[in-house]
Write a protein that holds these residues in place. Structure first.
Motif, PDB file in Angstrom:
ATOM      1  N   THR A 155    -114.630  27.299   4.866  1.00 55.60           N
ATOM      2  CA  THR A 155    -116.032  27.710   4.923  1.00 55.60           C
ATOM      3  C   THR A 155    -116.936  26.623   4.353  1.00 55.60           C
ATOM      4  O   THR A 155    -117.971  26.283   4.944  1.00 55.60           O
ATOM      5  CB  THR A 155    -116.237  29.030   4.146  1.00 55.60           C
ATOM      6  OG1 THR A 155    -115.379  30.023   4.695  1.00 55.60           O
ATOM      7  CG2 THR A 155    -117.660  29.501   4.225  1.00 55.60           C
ATOM      8  N   ARG A 156    -116.534  26.057   3.216  1.00 58.31           N
ATOM      9  CA  ARG A 156    -117.328  24.984   2.606  1.00 58.31           C
ATOM     10  C   ARG A 156    -117.371  23.746   3.494  1.00 58.31           C
ATOM     11  O   ARG A 156    -118.415  23.092   3.620  1.00 58.31           O
ATOM     12  CB  ARG A 156    -116.761  24.628   1.235  1.00 58.31           C
ATOM     13  CG  ARG A 156    -117.056  25.670   0.191  1.00 58.31           C
ATOM     14  CD  ARG A 156    -116.538  25.252  -1.152  1.00 58.31           C
ATOM     15  NE  ARG A 156    -116.778  26.276  -2.155  1.00 58.31           N
ATOM     16  CZ  ARG A 156    -116.207  26.293  -3.342  1.00 58.31           C
ATOM     17  NH1 ARG A 156    -115.340  25.335  -3.677  1.00 58.31           N
ATOM     18  NH2 ARG A 156    -116.476  27.236  -4.209  1.00 58.31           N
ATOM     19  N   LEU A 157    -116.250  23.402   4.109  1.00 53.87           N
ATOM     20  CA  LEU A 157    -116.226  22.250   5.024  1.00 53.87           C
ATOM     21  C   LEU A 157    -117.153  22.472   6.209  1.00 53.87           C
ATOM     22  O   LEU A 157    -117.871  21.565   6.636  1.00 53.87           O
ATOM     23  CB  LEU A 157    -114.799  21.986   5.510  1.00 53.87           C
ATOM     24  CG  LEU A 157    -113.858  21.320   4.520  1.00 53.87           C
ATOM     25  CD1 LEU A 157    -112.435  21.274   5.069  1.00 53.87           C
ATOM     26  CD2 LEU A 157    -114.338  19.920   4.186  1.00 53.87           C
ATOM     27  N   LYS A 158    -117.139  23.702   6.737  1.00 55.07           N
ATOM     28  CA  LYS A 158    -118.005  24.018   7.875  1.00 55.07           C
ATOM     29  C   LYS A 158    -119.471  23.925   7.464  1.00 55.07           C
ATOM     30  O   LYS A 158    -120.299  23.371   8.203  1.00 55.07           O
ATOM     31  CB  LYS A 158    -117.698  25.415   8.413  1.00 55.07           C
ATOM     32  CG  LYS A 158    -118.450  25.757   9.675  1.00 55.07           C
ATOM     33  CD  LYS A 158    -118.004  27.107  10.229  1.00 55.07           C
ATOM     34  CE  LYS A 158    -118.631  27.400  11.555  1.00 55.07           C
ATOM     35  NZ  LYS A 158    -120.027  27.686  11.532  1.00 55.07           N
ATOM     36  N   GLN A 159    -119.804  24.429   6.265  1.00 58.44           N
ATOM     37  CA  GLN A 159    -121.174  24.338   5.768  1.00 58.44           C
ATOM     38  C   GLN A 159    -121.588  22.879   5.589  1.00 58.44           C
ATOM     39  O   GLN A 159    -122.691  22.488   5.963  1.00 58.44           O
ATOM     40  CB  GLN A 159    -121.315  25.072   4.428  1.00 58.44           C
ATOM     41  CG  GLN A 159    -121.337  26.572   4.540  1.00 58.44           C
ATOM     42  CD  GLN A 159    -121.380  27.237   3.166  1.00 58.44           C
ATOM     43  OE1 GLN A 159    -120.985  26.661   2.152  1.00 58.44           O
ATOM     44  NE2 GLN A 159    -121.861  28.480   3.150  1.00 58.44           N
ATOM     45  N   ALA A 160    -120.704  22.085   5.021  1.00 60.12           N
ATOM     46  CA  ALA A 160    -121.004  20.662   4.810  1.00 60.12           C
ATOM     47  C   ALA A 160    -121.224  19.957   6.143  1.00 60.12           C
ATOM     48  O   ALA A 160    -122.137  19.143   6.288  1.00 60.12           O
ATOM     49  CB  ALA A 160    -119.882  19.993   4.030  1.00 60.12           C
ATOM     50  N   LYS A 161    -120.382  20.285   7.124  1.00 64.39           N
ATOM     51  CA  LYS A 161    -120.513  19.680   8.449  1.00 64.39           C
ATOM     52  C   LYS A 161    -121.833  20.089   9.086  1.00 64.39           C
ATOM     53  O   LYS A 161    -122.549  19.243   9.644  1.00 64.39           O
ATOM     54  CB  LYS A 161    -119.349  20.120   9.335  1.00 64.39           C
ATOM     55  CG  LYS A 161    -119.396  19.540  10.725  1.00 64.39           C
ATOM     56  CD  LYS A 161    -118.249  20.048  11.580  1.00 64.39           C
ATOM     57  CE  LYS A 161    -118.409  19.556  13.008  1.00 64.39           C
ATOM     58  NZ  LYS A 161    -117.444  20.169  13.896  1.00 64.39           N
ATOM     59  N   ASP A 162    -122.184  21.377   8.988  1.00 70.27           N
ATOM     60  CA  ASP A 162    -123.453  21.852   9.556  1.00 70.27           C
ATOM     61  C   ASP A 162    -124.649  21.175   8.888  1.00 70.27           C
ATOM     62  O   ASP A 162    -125.596  20.762   9.557  1.00 70.27           O
ATOM     63  CB  ASP A 162    -123.566  23.375   9.419  1.00 70.27           C
ATOM     64  CG  ASP A 162    -122.578  24.122  10.294  1.00 70.27           C
ATOM     65  OD1 ASP A 162    -122.016  23.507  11.229  1.00 70.27           O
ATOM     66  OD2 ASP A 162    -122.362  25.330  10.037  1.00 70.27           O
ATOM     67  N   GLU A 163    -124.588  21.046   7.565  1.00 68.91           N
ATOM     68  CA  GLU A 163    -125.674  20.381   6.838  1.00 68.91           C
ATOM     69  C   GLU A 163    -125.775  18.909   7.221  1.00 68.91           C
ATOM     70  O   GLU A 163    -126.871  18.370   7.395  1.00 68.91           O
ATOM     71  CB  GLU A 163    -125.471  20.522   5.330  1.00 68.91           C
ATOM     72  CG  GLU A 163    -125.725  21.920   4.817  1.00 68.91           C
ATOM     73  CD  GLU A 163    -125.440  22.064   3.327  1.00 68.91           C
ATOM     74  OE1 GLU A 163    -125.282  21.033   2.622  1.00 68.91           O
ATOM     75  OE2 GLU A 163    -125.364  23.217   2.862  1.00 68.91           O
ATOM     76  N   ALA A 164    -124.631  18.261   7.359  1.00 70.25           N
ATOM     77  CA  ALA A 164    -124.628  16.844   7.749  1.00 70.25           C
ATOM     78  C   ALA A 164    -125.206  16.675   9.147  1.00 70.25           C
ATOM     79  O   ALA A 164    -125.999  15.763   9.394  1.00 70.25           O
ATOM     80  CB  ALA A 164    -123.211  16.280   7.681  1.00 70.25           C
ATOM     81  N   GLU A 165    -124.832  17.562  10.072  1.00 69.44           N
ATOM     82  CA  GLU A 165    -125.373  17.485  11.434  1.00 69.44           C
ATOM     83  C   GLU A 165    -126.884  17.714  11.428  1.00 69.44           C
ATOM     84  O   GLU A 165    -127.620  17.051  12.155  1.00 69.44           O
ATOM     85  CB  GLU A 165    -124.686  18.505  12.331  1.00 69.44           C
ATOM     86  CG  GLU A 165    -123.260  18.127  12.691  1.00 69.44           C
ATOM     87  CD  GLU A 165    -122.531  19.196  13.492  1.00 69.44           C
ATOM     88  OE1 GLU A 165    -123.066  20.317  13.649  1.00 69.44           O
ATOM     89  OE2 GLU A 165    -121.409  18.907  13.945  1.00 69.44           O
ATOM     90  N   LYS A 166    -127.358  18.631  10.587  1.00 67.72           N
ATOM     91  CA  LYS A 166    -128.795  18.891  10.488  1.00 67.72           C
ATOM     92  C   LYS A 166    -129.505  17.662   9.930  1.00 67.72           C
ATOM     93  O   LYS A 166    -130.563  17.259  10.441  1.00 67.72           O
ATOM     94  CB  LYS A 166    -129.053  20.096   9.589  1.00 67.72           C
ATOM     95  CG  LYS A 166    -130.520  20.466   9.476  1.00 67.72           C
ATOM     96  CD  LYS A 166    -130.703  21.642   8.520  1.00 67.72           C
ATOM     97  CE  LYS A 166    -132.149  21.987   8.338  1.00 67.72           C
ATOM     98  NZ  LYS A 166    -132.904  21.014   7.578  1.00 67.72           N
ATOM     99  N   ASP A 167    -128.920  17.052   8.878  1.00 68.49           N
ATOM    100  CA  ASP A 167    -129.511  15.847   8.298  1.00 68.49           C
ATOM    101  C   ASP A 167    -129.576  14.719   9.322  1.00 68.49           C
ATOM    102  O   ASP A 167    -130.572  14.001   9.416  1.00 68.49           O
ATOM    103  CB  ASP A 167    -128.726  15.392   7.067  1.00 68.49           C
ATOM    104  CG  ASP A 167    -128.907  16.311   5.872  1.00 68.49           C
ATOM    105  OD1 ASP A 167    -129.834  17.145   5.892  1.00 68.49           O
ATOM    106  OD2 ASP A 167    -128.104  16.203   4.913  1.00 68.49           O
ATOM    107  N   VAL A 168    -128.511  14.561  10.091  1.00 68.36           N
ATOM    108  CA  VAL A 168    -128.487  13.518  11.130  1.00 68.36           C
ATOM    109  C   VAL A 168    -129.556  13.790  12.178  1.00 68.36           C
ATOM    110  O   VAL A 168    -130.283  12.887  12.607  1.00 68.36           O
ATOM    111  CB  VAL A 168    -127.077  13.426  11.769  1.00 68.36           C
ATOM    112  CG1 VAL A 168    -127.107  12.598  13.038  1.00 68.36           C
ATOM    113  CG2 VAL A 168    -126.084  12.851  10.784  1.00 68.36           C
ATOM    114  N   ALA A 169    -129.679  15.047  12.595  1.00 69.81           N
ATOM    115  CA  ALA A 169    -130.691  15.402  13.596  1.00 69.81           C
ATOM    116  C   ALA A 169    -132.095  15.163  13.053  1.00 69.81           C
ATOM    117  O   ALA A 169    -132.963  14.624  13.763  1.00 69.81           O
ATOM    118  CB  ALA A 169    -130.522  16.855  14.019  1.00 69.81           C
TER     119      ALA A 169
END
Length: 110
Positions: free
Chosen positions: A33-47
């Motif tokens: 769950t934490r990895l998925k959250q981190a990935k989602d946050e990273a994708e948002k930051d990149v966008a």
């Protein structure tokens, strides 16, 4: 008594093993769950970063295009002014030039 005690011990070990598996499974799920959250946050930051860079690029592009348009207009105005000055200068010396040409054409050489 020993066999009852042994079965109780085995049962306690099995229970402890099941609890350990549940703890490990819960920890794994939390980690995922934490990895998925981190990935989602990273994708948002990149966008967000990509969007920011794109807007800066478009802004600079529009500024550059605007400058080239104003530069072209300024150059056209300067060219028109220079052409007008050349025409005025030519019209001032035109009678003298026509006179010189007529003199050379009509002059008879001996």
């Amino acid at each position: 008594m020993n066999s009852t005690r042994g079965q109780v011990g085995i049962q306690m070990l099995l229970t402890a093993e099941q609890e350990a598996q549940q703890i490990v499974s819960a920890a794994r799920n939390l980690k995922l769950t934490r990895l998925k959250q981190a990935k989602d946050e990273a994708e948002k930051d990149v966008a967000d970063y990509r969007s920011k860079l794109e807007s800066e690029y478009q802004k600079k592009l529009s500024e550059t295009s605007g400058n080239s348009g104003s530069t072209v207009k300024r150059l056209e105005e300067e060219t028109e002014i220079k052409i007008q000055k050349l025409k005025e200068s030519a019209s001032k010396v035109q009678p003298d030039i026509v006179g010189m040409i007529m003199k050379h054409i009509t002059a008879v050489k001996n």
